[in-house]
Every structure is written in structure tokens, then in C-alpha cells.
Design an enzyme around this catalytic site. Sequence first.
Site, short mmCIF file in Angstrom:
data_model
loop_
_atom_site.label_atom_id
_atom_site.label_comp_id
_atom_site.label_asym_id
_atom_site.label_seq_id
_atom_site.Cartn_x
_atom_site.Cartn_y
_atom_site.Cartn_z
CB SER A 151 -0.91 0.07 1.11
OG SER A 151 -1.70 1.50 1.61
CE LYS A 152 -3.24 5.18 -2.93
NZ LYS A 152 -3.19 6.03 -4.30
NE ARG A 153 -4.30 5.28 3.56
CZ ARG A 153 -5.70 5.03 4.98
NH1 ARG A 153 -5.23 4.90 5.54
NH2 ARG A 153 -6.67 5.72 3.93
#
Length: 497
Positions: A252-254
Site C-alpha cells: 500500500s502507498k500508505r
Amino acid sequence: MGVRTRVAPSPTGDPHIATGYVAFMNYAFAKQHGGEFVLRIEDTDRTRSTAASEGAILQALHWLGIAWDEGPDVGGPYGPYRQSERSEIYRRYADQLLAEGHAFRCYCTPERLDAMREQQRREGRPNAYDGRCLHLSAAQRAAEEAAGHASVIRMKVPSEGTCVVNDLLRGPIEFEWSSVDMQVLLKSDGMPTYHLANVVDDHEMRITHVIRGEEWVSSAPKHILLYQYFGWEMPQLAHNPLLRNLDRSKLSKRKNATGILFYKQMGYLPEAVLNFLGLLATATAEGQDEMMDLPALVKHFDLKRLPVGGPYFDVEKLNWLNARYIRERLDVDAFVERVRTWAFDPQRVRAIAALAQPRIERLSDLGPLTAMFFSGRLNVPEERLLDGKLDRDTIRKLYVLSLAVCDGLQEWSVAVIETALREIADRLGRKFRDIVRPLYIAVTGSPTSVPLFDSMEILGRDLVRERLRQALATLGGATSAEIETWRSAPINEVSLS
């Protein structure tokens, strides 16, 4: 006909590293069997699809070194290869399903569907269409049409029995038909949903093997049913495991940078990134050198040996591979050429120079002023991020909302970025100049540099996002609950949450 595979990204944002991962597997499988690999652009989401995103997808895959035999830029015998150019084809097939009794028109309004889902949620039932329009009489349908009510086309689904999905990786997977929703196939604007377009295109483009992410396993019964309704031969399915962070969560880009072009901007070599992605899908023997070019990766690829648990996206291993390529595969002249290509593209240098020229007294001032354009992560210390009028929690909220802006903007330009950030100032109930300072420091590493919005445009969405994410982490990060609260709060309430 021989083996034909495809990758079908949606041009609704920056190209994801998982697109490269799936593209490699489809390319490798096709080339192992002397077949063709197709690129198809799935752009039926007219509100989010952009030409800029499509261009970024082509650029990213070309940069990785993956070529396709057919696609929107090279043509082919089964085009068009953009779904937005195939709308008449989908309408024809949707009409066929209606005529043969395999689909029906649904006139339910969004308000009725929302109320239906809310009632299902309260009763603890899964969200699924309740079949209200399934058995409308001809007279009832005529009345809906006469009243000018918009309609969608939904597929009929058996109410009893099971569907068996034969997966090349996972074996047979059973689904109860009662758990399969009556999927919308054609929207009220005449555009298809993924499910109809996917099946029609795979058939018309003669795709023999569909290798896609495991998140589509639950959609396979709908696709199988459509193949049966049309009387077409089903391609073989393989649902590959998703890429995962080291903590086993979905990539995830988080937590990680996920854009292919981010790795280009960071100075990774494309052959190292492709080698890394290939290793995630390739079993290597003990003691075998993991530094492999594309032909070697294709040779060692074995679809049936993919682990279903999902490979780890280990950035440290990517760094190790990239360092080996820089040191072992490049002589000094080749290294200089790679540096020139990466950092000194004439158009980019001109844009940077235009910002720097009015702000220097000596040419030697250029280095410190523009160093941030040639850097990756900046590692800005906490005390510098807090050097301004905003408190820690407000800055954290600012970074969370700015990250949402990075994700959501369809256009990445000075004017659009500035407008979006001014809206964030309104949401926070703060003066614009007060929010600019911590953004400036996070993005450029300094409270004084060249103009912020111009810098953000030149740096690009992926790198800006990574610097904001790193700054947020330096200030303690944000929980999922905080992120959800801050992103959904109305104007002027964010600062009170």
C-alpha cells in the site's frame, strides 16, 4: 491459435508497481510458449481516466523494458485496444444478453439502492441487489421507460447450485451461486462495467490465459457465467498472489512507494527493478545468482510454482540489486550516461533553471538551491518540520490531507496543486501562508527555496508523496482512524477533531 496473454491497467492514476509485476508474468508466460502479449487500456471510468495516466502507463512499462505485441500505441488485428473506443461492441453484446433472457433492465434509483444496502447492513446481510426489477412485466418496464427513468443492465444469476472456478495456481474453488450478485453490466450512460468489458475483450482479443491478481477471484463466477451465456470457450485462469509489505499487509502507498515512476525518479535502474519484480514471480535454485536479465527471468518463470501466500516487497533487496547493477554492469562511461539521462533531461533542467536563475548571485549558489531536485528522500529533522506557527497535530493533519490531494488530483500542475492546497487551508481553518511553510519544508527540505508549487510539479506526484509520507512518519505518523476522520471531516472541522 497459440498462447495469448494480456495486461489491462486502468488509467486512473500513476502506474502501480503491481502493474509491472503482473505485466512481467503475462509477458513471460506468453514468450515461454511462443505466444503474444497484449496491452489493453481499461478506461471505461470516464470520470477518473485520463490521457496523462495512460501516457504514464506506457512510459513506465517501456522504462521497465517490457514490450507488447499489440496495444493502443502499436495497433494489432483485434483492436481498438482502448475500451473507451469499443462502446458499440459492448452495447451489442449487452443487447444480446437481454434478448436471450440472460440479463434484465434495472430502474432502481441510487437512493433506493442506498436504502437497500443500509437495511442489509442493519440486518447483517451481505450487500447484494435484491432482484426488485428482475421480474418486471412488459407493462411495468414500458411505464418506467415512459416516465423517463434511467436504467442499467444487470446479469441474471442462478439462485441455486455452485460454480467451480478452476484456477491454475489454486485448483478448483467453489462458490455458491446464491452468494454471487446480479452484477451491473452496462451503466446508464451506456458504458460497460469491468465485468462485461473484460469478458468481451478477452474473447474478441483471443486471450487464452488470464493471469491477474487474486482480488479478482470472487469475480470469476460472474465471468464464467457470461462465457456460458455467450457460448464462448473460457480462457484458463490464474490468480496470482498480491505483493505484500514485510509485515504481510497488502502493498500500500500508505506504507511504501508504489508508483513505477517513483523508482525511476529515485534513480533505480530499470533492469534492476525488472529483475526484482521477476524474482518475486520466479523460483531460483539455491546458490543461483539472482542477478538476471529479462530472457533469463522468462526462462526460469514457472506459473504453477508461484507461492499463493504472496511475495514480500523487500526494498532493501531492491537496493542491493540496484547497487550490483550500478557497480557490476556499468563502466564509467555508461554510468555517466545513466546519470545524464536520469538527472539532466534538457526539458527538466530548463524548468529548474528558470526557477533558480532569479534567486542566485553566483553560479555556485545553484547547488544548494536545487539539490532537492536531485535527491530522493530528504530525512528532514523533526524540529525543522515544527518550525512554524502550526502545532504538531495540525501539521500531521495537513500532511494527511495533502497526501489525499496527491492521490486524487487528475492533473498535476502548478495551478491545480495550489488550488487544492488552498482548499486544505480552508478545511483546517488556517491562513494559507501558515500551511505553506511545513509543506515547503517537507517537500524541499528547507524553509526557503524555489517556489513550492513549481517545485512540486517538477518533482512529480510520486516523489512529493513520498516526502510527505516521510515527514508524517517523522512526526509520529497517523492511525487509520485518524486518517479516516481527517479526510472525511467537513470544512473548518478538521482542526477540531
